[in-house]
Design a protein around this motif. Sequence first.
Motif, PDB file in Angstrom:
ATOM      1  N   PHE A 145     -21.664   8.113  22.315  1.00 36.33           N
ATOM      2  CA  PHE A 145     -20.811   6.935  22.224  1.00 36.33           C
ATOM      3  C   PHE A 145     -19.821   6.974  23.384  1.00 36.33           C
ATOM      4  N   GLU A 146     -19.777   5.898  24.161  1.00 36.58           N
ATOM      5  CA  GLU A 146     -18.939   5.842  25.352  1.00 36.58           C
ATOM      6  C   GLU A 146     -17.935   4.701  25.216  1.00 36.58           C
ATOM      7  N   LEU A 147     -16.672   5.020  25.443  1.00 36.92           N
ATOM      8  CA  LEU A 147     -15.595   4.046  25.341  1.00 36.92           C
ATOM      9  C   LEU A 147     -14.797   4.052  26.637  1.00 36.92           C
ATOM     10  N   GLY A 148     -14.378   2.890  27.088  1.00 40.35           N
ATOM     11  CA  GLY A 148     -13.609   2.845  28.322  1.00 40.35           C
ATOM     12  C   GLY A 148     -12.728   1.622  28.411  1.00 40.35           C
ATOM     13  N   LEU A 149     -11.696   1.724  29.226  1.00 39.83           N
ATOM     14  CA  LEU A 149     -10.833   0.567  29.491  1.00 39.83           C
ATOM     15  C   LEU A 149     -10.420   0.575  30.955  1.00 39.83           C
ATOM     16  N   ALA A 150     -10.219  -0.614  31.472  1.00 42.45           N
ATOM     17  CA  ALA A 150      -9.727  -0.789  32.838  1.00 42.45           C
ATOM     18  C   ALA A 150      -8.570  -1.779  32.785  1.00 42.45           C
ATOM     19  N   TYR A 151      -7.467  -1.390  33.383  1.00 45.25           N
ATOM     20  CA  TYR A 151      -6.262  -2.221  33.347  1.00 45.25           C
ATOM     21  C   TYR A 151      -5.826  -2.530  34.771  1.00 45.25           C
TER      22      TYR A 151
END
Length: 206
Positions: free
Chosen positions: A115-121
Amino acid sequence: PFDFKNDSDFSGATSGTGFTGMVGALYRLNEKVSIGAAYQHEGGIGDLTGRGARVKGFDMPATATIGVAAKVTDKLLLAADYKRVFWSESMNTITISQNGIEMGLPQNWNDQNVFELGLAYNATEKLTLRLGANLANNPIEEHTTPLFPAIVKNHYTAGFGYQFSDTHSINASFAYAPEVEKANGLDFAGSSTTHSQASFQLMYSF
């Protein structure tokens, strides 16, 4: 009796060549949400050879991935993927031969869920900050000695990108995998394997 070392920090005495292929699709539900899927075929590397040694049965697994990305705000992008790695079809018995000696090493890995989770801000028009996590189960059964570091399960990442202009940018990332210990089921000193990882990447694009 086996020696696969050479003078390089990045490769060993044996090498091989293989090919694989990937197919995928991306569908944009609306301006903010996209879904995607991809399948990569098993990679048959063939026998690894060098310095009178031969390694048979070392193949890379097929993988199937599905994911979704959502533009939560004008500045924040969230993404989540699920990946199934079919180790059971590729990592079974590895046969090593060198100096007239041949040995079969049963691996019998299990399929792996990732399971891969990511965010870009987008902190500014030019600066993007990123965080991520990769959570997985250990594909190697108890009482099996892995032939290469594969028992780490989770990875945590951080990074940034900076766009100097329309044609120049720089990206950096750091990834850390906490230490995992697994018993080998062998009745002598050193009967367990421990492994952790840390890596850094810096990339300039033009």
